[in-house]
Design an enzyme around this catalytic site. Structure first.
Site, mmCIF file in Angstrom:
data_model
loop_
_atom_site.group_PDB
_atom_site.id
_atom_site.type_symbol
_atom_site.label_atom_id
_atom_site.label_comp_id
_atom_site.label_asym_id
_atom_site.label_seq_id
_atom_site.Cartn_x
_atom_site.Cartn_y
_atom_site.Cartn_z
ATOM 1 N N LYS A 277 0.875 -1.166 0.000
ATOM 2 C CA LYS A 277 0.000 0.000 0.000
ATOM 3 C C LYS A 277 0.920 1.226 0.000
ATOM 4 C CE LYS A 277 -4.523 1.119 0.789
ATOM 5 N NZ LYS A 277 -4.590 2.506 0.331
ATOM 6 N N CYS A 374 -2.722 9.326 -7.468
ATOM 7 C CA CYS A 374 -3.907 9.172 -6.613
ATOM 8 C C CYS A 374 -4.890 10.300 -6.933
ATOM 9 C CB CYS A 374 -3.524 9.221 -5.142
ATOM 10 S SG CYS A 374 -4.933 8.986 -4.023
ATOM 11 N N LYS A 412 3.785 5.495 -11.579
ATOM 12 C CA LYS A 412 2.382 5.125 -11.743
ATOM 13 C C LYS A 412 1.620 6.314 -12.309
ATOM 14 C CE LYS A 412 -1.386 2.700 -9.431
ATOM 15 N NZ LYS A 412 -1.829 2.008 -8.207
#
Length: 740
Positions: A277, A374, A412
């Site tokens: 995570k 995110c 990412k």
């Protein structure tokens, strides 16, 4: 089925007793019974025989069994039916002798049975009961009585009742260490399910015994080996940036990797790699709100597992960096053959990225993933999406991390940008070894009737834009992966976004990714889905090199002509196909029955197609997983590269059509009015106006009922109002595109 005992010159004859005429393959008539019938046994079969005996003429039926009512195995409904039909019950009776008079059964003698304190059952010869009878039906459970079989089983020791004597815990014969029994022969089980379990226990004991002969250690917990085929030999390992992945399936940085024990269980279940995570420095620690993970609305009112999408407003990990650094060290030590990638996030600060990257590398992480994407919460702190939407910031962060560590790292990427290729280019220029495509898509899942959203936080019921994940974003993720691969053929890609099977994982590999990260599919089920993924991917690679696979789509064989899964013949009257409803169904049945009676195949009846597909046997070495990476990319390109001269039209298979009319409705109100619907037969017919749009295929509920075939005539678009000049799809030198 049972044995009906009669006598002819003192010889016992075995006759089959069936409850209804015609149930036997021999088509024999039912036996004619009369008088008093004794049924031995109290299982479902015995109760069926008792009812059948009454229907065959018996005036009185007595059901006799060796134990009491407390051990009855028959279902309560069968017991109640026997009581309603006035059958009599006599417990605690063991057959002793059949009394014969004038070559016929006249009576039967029984000993009383009793159960001792140790649980064994014994007969008491002092308590003898004689019952008059005209017929005796034996419906006791299976018992070894054939002396030839008993002799063949030596040195197996049998009990007085004809059962093998075994250890009930291991199902091992008490007098032979290498002999194992399960099922009815052991006499331990009371039900079919228990008998099956006894067989499994015996199989495990056989496995342990064989392994012990070669000094092989066997786990204490039973775990029978899986079914083994040549497919299990297929290697699905792959190497990315010098890291060897045992298989391409890993857990994305998401709720399934919330803690170290969860990742540990995932590795034990068979996952090839995992992302932690996302964690940060302590100064950026977060606290989540609740509720924060909700089911999607893209699949309608679907509840339970199988959600097509999720939305979450969960932030990065609430656990400290120290926790994750320790976890990384422990996991990489305990699972040296798995790949563990540390997911990290910082604000746009070189010192922070440098510190966290170095500490993660020192902890033993095999690689890093820089979370620059995110879509909720973290962007407001200048982290996540706030960094990932600007190429210059992505480039700088990658340069900082590249200078700090030697292990591979992947940026990412977010799909919430105009062109994800620009962001991938910035990551590559900054020194990233590869990219992850993509993170969740920013969205608002839905609003309730009162205007409140879900999830709604606190008494104020406030919400925010969250991250949509799952199958709903698969097309977006596939587009991102293929676009990046096309722009940078040598840049490794970790794919994520809507991967829920071996088939979808292979799609991402063919689009250009090397491995697949999975999150929502685990949320729908659990970690055990990995076994389906591994076996499925091995099968796909195996079948890809198979011969005689025409019509196969991956693991799916060609669709045969059917109605409700059953093969059907083609029936027509004149030039018209006979459908499958109303009076037409009766006509079909009559024509089919007539053809079967006369063993002919008239012109109106074509035989049904075979349901057996040719076996897709492997014809040589299986290709490596690496050879599939990017295989589909050459076929993906600009619209201008598509050929508008090669047109197709729809073809409806009338034998598979269920007459729902959906294709007609869709074409009429959303297409080109190219399908007519017969008012009598309810069969759709495709006209020459078909433009090959394929909408009918998309809405048809029957797989392969409608297929697209080559257009037999040149396609001439209907322009509405004629234009002055048109040739080769161009108008005045410009490409003529449809206006939506």
């Amino acid at each position: 089925m049972c044995q009906l005992w009669t006598f002819d010159e003192s010889i016992i004859l075995g006759l089959v007793l069936c409850p209804w005429t015609g149930m036997c393959g021999c088509k024999a008539k039912l036996p004619e019974l009369w008088g008093h019938v004794l049924v031995l046994g109290l299982g479902d079969t015995a109760l069926d025989c008792a009812s059948s005996a009454l229907r065959c003429g018996a005036k009185r039926v007595t059901i006799i069994f060796r134990k009491g009512f407390a051990t009855v195995r028959a279902v309560p409904e069968e017991m109640q039916l026997a009581k309603d039909e006035k059958c009599e019950f006599m417990p605690f009776m063991q057959p002793h002798k059949v009394v014969v008079k004038d070559n016929r059964i006249s009576a039967m003698e029984f000993y009383r049975t009793e159960q001792l304190d140790d649980g064994t059952w014994v007969q008491d010869p002092d308590q003898l009961v004689r019952l008059k009878a005209d017929f005796v039906i034996s419906a006791f459970g299976s018992v070894l009585v054939d002396p030839v079989v008993i002799e063949a089983l030596e040195p197996l020791k049998l009990s007085e009742t004809g059962f093998a004597t075994v250890d009930k815990q291991t199902m091992t014969a008490t007098n032979i260490p290498w002999l194992f029994c399960g099922g009815d022969i052991a006499g331990v089980s009371e039900t079919t399910v228990e008998a099956t379990n006894d067989g499994k226990t015996a199989a495990w004991s056989v496995h342990k015994y064989l392994q012990s002969l070669h000094d092989v250690i066997v786990p204490a917990k039973p775990a029978l080996p899986m079914f083994y085929t040549a497919i299990d030999l297929v290697d699905i390992g792959i190497e990315v940036c010098g890291l060897k992945f045992p298989n391409p399936f890993g857990l994305a940085s998401a709720p399934p990797t919330t803690s170290s024990p969860m990742i540990r269980r995932a590795f034990e279940a068979g996952w090839g790699f995992a992302l932690t995570k996302t964690y940060s420095l302590d100064k950026d620690i977060v606290t989540n709100v609740s509720p924060r993970i909700v089911r999607g609305t893209t699949s309608g009112f679907t509840y339970g597992p199988g959600q097509g999408a999720f939305l979450n407003i969960e932030l990065i990990s609430e656990k400290s960096a120290a926790y994750w650094l320790q976890s990384v060290t422990e996991l990489t030590t305990d699972f040296p053959h798995n790949v563990l990638i540390a997911s990290i996030m910082c604000s746009y600060d070189e010192a922070d990225w440098t510190e966290l990257a170095k500490r993660s590398e020192a902890a033993g992480a095999h690689a890093l993933e820089l979370n620059l994407s995110c879509p909720h919460g973290m962007g407001e702190r200048g982290m996540g999406l706030a960094c990932g939407q600007k190429p210059e910031l992505v480039r700088d962060i990658c340069r900082w991390v590249r200078a700090a560590v030697k292990i591979p790292f992947f940026a990412k990427l977010t799909p919430n940008v105009t062109d994800i290729v620009d962001i991938a280019r910035a990551a590559k220029e900054g020194g990233a070894d590869g990219v992850t495509a993509t993170n969740t898509v920013s969205g608002l899942m839905g609003l309730r009737a009162d205007g409140s959203a879900w999830p709604a936080v606190g008494q104020e019921k406030r919400t925010t834009y969250g991250g949509v994940s799952g199958n709903a974003i698969r097309p977006i993720a596939l587009r991102a992966v293929s676009a990046i691969r096309k722009a940078f053929p040598d840049l490794p890609i970790l794919a994520t976004g809507g991967i829920d099977s071996a088939e979808t994982a292979l799609q991402f590999l063919q689009a250009g990714a090397q491995v697949a990260q999975i999150g929502s599919a685990v949320q729908n089920q659990d970690f055990t889905v990995i076994q389906d993924y591994i076996t499925g991917l091995k099968a796909l690679l195996y079948l890809d090199n198979a011969k005689e696979k025409d019509g196969w789509d991956g693991q799916s064989p060609p669709t045969f002509k059917h109605q409700k899964g059953k093969p059907v013949p083609h029936v027509q009257i004149g030039d018209e196909t006979v459908p499958f409803f109303g009076n037409y169904k009766t006509i079909r049945e009559e024509i089919t029955a007539d053809a079967k009676v006369h063993e002919t195949e008239p012109q109106t009846l074509a035989p049904p197609p075979t349901t057996k597909s040719k076996r897709a046997a492997n014809s040589g070495p299986v290709a490596s997983l690496e050879s599939f990476v990017g295989r589909a990319v050459p076929q993906i390109g600009a619209y201008s590269e598509l050929n508008n001269k090669q047109q197709v039209i729809a073809l409806v298979d009338e034998d598979m059509c269920i007459n729902c009319g959906k294709c007609y409705m869709a074409c009429n109100d959303s297409g080109y009015q190219a399908i007519t619907f017969d008012p009598n037969t309810h069969l759709p017919h495709v006209t020459e106006d078909c433009t090959g749009c394929t909408l009918c295929v998309s809405v048809c509920p029957i797989i392969d009922c409608i297929t697209m075939i080559k257009r037999p005539t040149p396609y001439k678009p209907k322009r509405g109002i004629a234009i002055r000049e048109e040739h080769d799809g161009t108008l005045d030198g410009h490409l003529s595109l449809p206006c939506q």
